[in-house]
Design an enzyme around this catalytic site. Structure first.
Site, mmCIF file in Angstrom:
data_model
loop_
_atom_site.group_PDB
_atom_site.id
_atom_site.type_symbol
_atom_site.label_atom_id
_atom_site.label_comp_id
_atom_site.label_asym_id
_atom_site.label_seq_id
_atom_site.Cartn_x
_atom_site.Cartn_y
_atom_site.Cartn_z
ATOM 1 N N CYS A 1 -0.079 10.744 -2.170
ATOM 2 C CA CYS A 1 -0.128 12.105 -2.177
ATOM 3 C C CYS A 1 -0.730 12.343 -0.605
ATOM 4 C CB CYS A 1 -1.116 12.596 -3.285
ATOM 5 S SG CYS A 1 -0.396 12.229 -4.748
ATOM 6 N N ARG B 1 3.631 8.635 4.027
ATOM 7 C CA ARG B 1 2.977 7.965 3.127
ATOM 8 C C ARG B 1 3.884 7.595 2.057
ATOM 9 N NH1 ARG B 1 -2.762 9.877 4.246
ATOM 10 N NH2 ARG B 1 -3.240 9.637 2.151
ATOM 11 N N TRP C 1 2.952 11.887 -4.935
ATOM 12 C CA TRP C 1 3.588 10.572 -5.366
ATOM 13 C C TRP C 1 2.910 10.443 -6.910
ATOM 14 C CZ3 TRP C 1 1.368 5.904 -7.146
ATOM 15 C CH2 TRP C 1 2.248 4.833 -7.204
ATOM 16 N N ASN D 1 -5.071 14.462 -4.294
ATOM 17 C CA ASN D 1 -5.054 13.166 -4.059
ATOM 18 C C ASN D 1 -5.883 12.089 -4.912
ATOM 19 O OD1 ASN D 1 -4.120 10.728 -3.178
ATOM 20 N ND2 ASN D 1 -5.095 10.780 -1.047
ATOM 21 N N GLY D 2 -5.270 11.634 -5.920
ATOM 22 C CA GLY D 2 -6.321 10.565 -6.672
ATOM 23 C C GLY D 2 -5.949 10.381 -8.002
ATOM 24 N N GLU E 1 5.496 -13.458 1.564
ATOM 25 C CA GLU E 1 5.624 -12.138 2.426
ATOM 26 C C GLU E 1 7.134 -11.865 2.394
ATOM 27 O OE1 GLU E 1 4.070 -9.759 3.254
ATOM 28 O OE2 GLU E 1 5.365 -8.764 4.960
ATOM 29 N N LYS F 1 9.294 -8.591 1.137
ATOM 30 C CA LYS F 1 9.835 -7.696 1.762
ATOM 31 C C LYS F 1 11.157 -7.607 1.085
ATOM 32 C CE LYS F 1 7.433 -6.130 3.830
ATOM 33 N NZ LYS F 1 6.349 -6.531 4.507
ATOM 34 N N GLU G 1 10.987 -5.097 -2.102
ATOM 35 C CA GLU G 1 10.392 -3.798 -1.974
ATOM 36 C C GLU G 1 11.538 -3.145 -1.241
ATOM 37 O OE1 GLU G 1 7.191 -2.594 0.651
ATOM 38 O OE2 GLU G 1 7.470 -4.375 1.821
ATOM 39 N N HIS H 1 7.253 -27.493 -11.871
ATOM 40 C CA HIS H 1 6.216 -26.965 -12.943
ATOM 41 C C HIS H 1 6.406 -25.775 -13.572
ATOM 42 C CE1 HIS H 1 3.861 -30.378 -11.402
ATOM 43 N NE2 HIS H 1 3.858 -29.798 -10.240
ATOM 44 N N LYS I 1 3.096 4.509 1.793
ATOM 45 C CA LYS I 1 2.639 3.768 2.700
ATOM 46 C C LYS I 1 0.964 3.493 2.500
ATOM 47 C CE LYS I 1 2.891 1.878 6.841
ATOM 48 N NZ LYS I 1 3.274 0.449 6.805
HETATM 49 C C1 F6R Z 1 4.526 -4.149 1.917
HETATM 50 C C2 F6R Z 1 2.949 -3.302 2.174
HETATM 51 C C3 F6R Z 1 2.096 -3.230 1.225
HETATM 52 C C4 F6R Z 1 0.963 -3.114 1.847
HETATM 53 C C5 F6R Z 1 -0.452 -2.796 1.023
HETATM 54 C C6 F6R Z 1 -1.618 -2.682 1.699
HETATM 55 O O1 F6R Z 1 5.155 -4.169 2.947
HETATM 56 O O2 F6R Z 1 3.212 -2.420 3.167
HETATM 57 O O3 F6R Z 1 1.897 -4.136 0.304
HETATM 58 O O4 F6R Z 1 0.586 -4.119 2.738
HETATM 59 O O5 F6R Z 1 -0.249 -1.679 0.273
HETATM 60 O O6 F6R Z 1 -1.591 -1.711 2.592
HETATM 61 P P1 F6R Z 1 -2.612 -1.635 3.685
HETATM 62 O O7 F6R Z 1 -2.457 -2.859 4.716
HETATM 63 O O8 F6R Z 1 -2.614 -0.203 4.442
HETATM 64 O O9 F6R Z 1 -4.216 -1.573 3.039
#
Ligand code: F6R
Length: 606
Positions: free
Chosen positions: A2, A27, A74, A98-99, A478, A482, A485, A501, A601
């Site tokens: 949000c 975001r 959101w 927001n929250g 990672e 990627k 997501e 295992h 974001k």
């Molecule tokens: C994945 C991604 C998220 C962020 C996570 C932490 O591509 O971007 O997993 O890494 O939400 O966000 P920050 O780095 O802003 O604390």
């Protein structure tokens, strides 16, 4: 997640609110809305979907006003829909939030008994009715103090009132909130980025504080209503380019920017003439530190995990890594000689912030590695190391991941040298290698066509696995994150040695498996694990580095070779084809790459 905007002015505010909401789109959100106060009435316009759709609705509704609040939502409580979109209003007040209000169910029961009628499924609506209820017997300030006390959970709030025509109230607990100052107008925003087109003069609310904005004044108060003074910060005027340019997506742009962002970051920290690392004003003596705790979420957690290998290899420190949402609720044994390092691109992630706050309250040494230097995590850490990679707009973190790893690598080298854990020659050689990294990333980006080709096999699949050992294990995690997501494919990252295992049972004929095996000390072991998955029908994409030695393995489906460098810098290069694999797979499926479904974001709720 949000985003909030509020403007009180002597001019019309709809168009600047829309512009600011666009700044908050990065975001991640599912609905949007605006409320204004005009000729004594609160009016709102809301919609499911994007700010563009909201703008169309606004044209139809002819909403006007010199005081207004806007929101991108959101969903947490209640599905994404017009009715659940913010602002939520009664005849007397309108609120953006927001929250999460954790006691909303109890408060709702109390309010229903008092005759209040609810329209939405949101937790936010209880705030509207609570304020309306308290305003019956209290003045505005008392109402705010009492209502904030009643709320459990986290919030940043923007509130307008029918009976206080030029006023916006902002309040913060947990979720970030900034105030901006302009000529005959003042602003409220979830972050300074949202306000940057209007002002570079900003103050930040701390937890428990609230503020009253009018077009010609700003006042701040603590939780019991005592007036407090705030510093006004001047944001740096940077001319950073927030446009996609010729790229189809921010993510594509951000991947391609990595040679430049890495070069800039090396320049910031490494003294080329003296072959030394510049970390100035480190507030602690190095012999006061005997362990290091690295904390983050998601991709940032993966960079912490990566750093564990570097810190363990270069130093004699005890190193542990923690996911922030676990750390904040565990019974931690806080140690005076520990350095707590918080890694976050946005610097606003709720769980990472709460972990930092917990360490600060226990008087620990706290250091943060962030991209957004004006963020809450940066402001509240005792020491900050920025990653200098410029705004990252794509929800999936790419250049920030490389930036986080780079700063962690640099920190591990500096600490190890200061502790005399590595000798001068090793230190200098590693520093020299850092100057080659940007070019190596640039060359590795040329693996693009191969990645475009292989991504076809990752589009319509049930699932995939990413395997690696040692330095390649965090990168496997990672790579899997990627892919899942962005292209909504089930993907698991696993230590290659762990397959026997349990996870080996998942391998089926034709399942694409990414094996990360650079020619480092783990190479032969990983290749053996690769054979085990090939023998069970997996279609293996091997990612390794260029070498004059042939790959001694048969039946590999495809391979991608990154450039060659030292073992400890290879993770930077190996990451590139994994980012591209996820990008191209999502592109093939026509998904919203910069805003994947359900994701945000800046994760400002826990
Ligand atoms: C994945 C991604 C998220 C962020 C996570 C932490 O591509 O971007 O997993 O890494 O939400 O966000 P920050 O780095 O802003 O604390």
């Amino acid at each position: 997640m949000c985003g909030i905007v509020g403007i009180t002015s002597n001019k019309q505010v709809i168009s600047p609110i829309i512009n600011s909401l666009r700044k908050l789109e990065y975001r991640g959100y599912d609905s949007a809305g605006i409320a204004t106060l005009n000729q004594g009435f609160i009016n709102e316009v809301k919609c499911e979907g994007r700010v563009n759709a909201l703008e169309k609705n606004l044209l139809k509704s002819k909403l006007e006003g010199t005081v207004g609040i806007g929101h991108v939502r959101w969903a947490t409580h209640g599905a994404p829909s017009t009715i659940n979109a913010h602002p939520h209003s009664s005849e007397k007040v309108s609120v953006v939030h927001n929250g999460i209000i954790e006691n909303s169910t109890i408060l709702k029961k109390f309010l229903i008994k008092k005759g209040h009628k609810f329209k939405s499924q949101t937790d936010t609506e209880v705030i509207v009715h609570l304020i309306t209820e308290y305003l019956k017997k209290n003045d505005l300030k008392k109402t705010i103090i009492k209502v904030l006390k009643k709320l459990h959970g986290s919030f940043a709030l923007g509130i307008i009132f029918k009976d206080y025509p030029d006023m916006i109230v902002g309040a913060r607990r947990g979720s970030p909130l900034a105030v901006g100052y302009g000529p005959n107008e003042n602003y409220l925003g979830s972050d300074s980025y949202a306000l940057k087109t209007m002002t570079n003069k900003i103050s930040y609310l701390n937890d428990g504080e609230f503020c009253i904005l009018k077009n010609n004044s700003v006042e701040f108060f603590n939780d019991i209503g005592n007036k407090i003074n705030k510093k006004i910060l001047e944001l740096s005027e940077n001319n950073e380019n927030y446009d996609k340019g010729d790229f189809k997506h921010f993510m594509a742009k951000e991947i391609e920017e990595q040679p430049v962002t890495i070069k800039n970051c090396v320049k910031e920290y490494v003294d080329k003439i003296n072959n030394d690392i510049n970390i100035f004003n480190f507030p602690w003596k190095v012999n006061e530190i005997s362990s290091i705790v690295l904390i983050g979420c998601g991709t940032a957690f993966h960079s912490c995990l990566m750093a564990k290998y570097w810190f363990e290899n270069f130093t004699t420190l005890d190193v542990s890594v923690d996911i922030a949402s676990e750390f904040r609720y565990r019974k931690n044994k806080f140690k005076k000689d520990a350095l707590y390092v918080f890694v976050s691109q946005s610097g606003e992630t709720a769980d990472t912030y709460a972990s930092l706050d917990l360490c600060n309250k226990n008087k620990m040494k706290t250091c943060s590695i962030v991209n957004v230097v004006e963020s809450s995590i940066a402001r509240d850490s005792k020491f900050v190391l920025p990653i200098h990679c410029g705004p990252e707009i794509g929800v999936a973190s790419t250049k920030a991941f490389l930036g986080q790893m780079l700063v962690l690598y640099i920190l591990s080298l500096k600490i190890s040298f200061m502790r005399k854990d590595i000798d001068k020659e090793t230190y200098v050689n590693k520093i020299k290698s850092l100057f080659t990294l940007s070019d190596l990333i640039k060359k590795t980006l040329e693996t693009d066509s191969k990645t475009q080709l292989v991504c076809n096999s990752f589009v319509d699949i049930k699932g995939s696995m990413f395997l690696g050992r040692g330095y390649s294990y965090p990168i496997a995690l990672e790579g899997a994150l990627k892919l899942k997501e962005l292209s909504y494919v089930h993907a698991e990252g696993y230590p290659a040695g762990e397959m026997k295992h349990g996870p080996l049972a998942l391998i089926e004929e034709g399942m694409p498996v990414v094996v990360i095996a650079p020619r480092d000390e783990y190479y032969t072991k990983t290749i053996s694990n690769m054979q085990e998955v090939i023998a069970r029908g997996a279609k293996v994409l091997l990612i390794t580095n260029k070498s004059k030695d042939e790959i001694y393995s048969e039946n590999i489906w495809e391979y991608i070779e990154v450039e060659n460098t030292t073992d400890d810098l290879l993770p930077f290069l190996i990451t590139i084809p994994l980012q591209k694999l996820a990008y191209y797979s999502a592109l093939k499926k026509g998904y919203d790459i910069d805003k994947p479904r359900n994701l945000a974001k800046s994760v400002t709720v826990e």
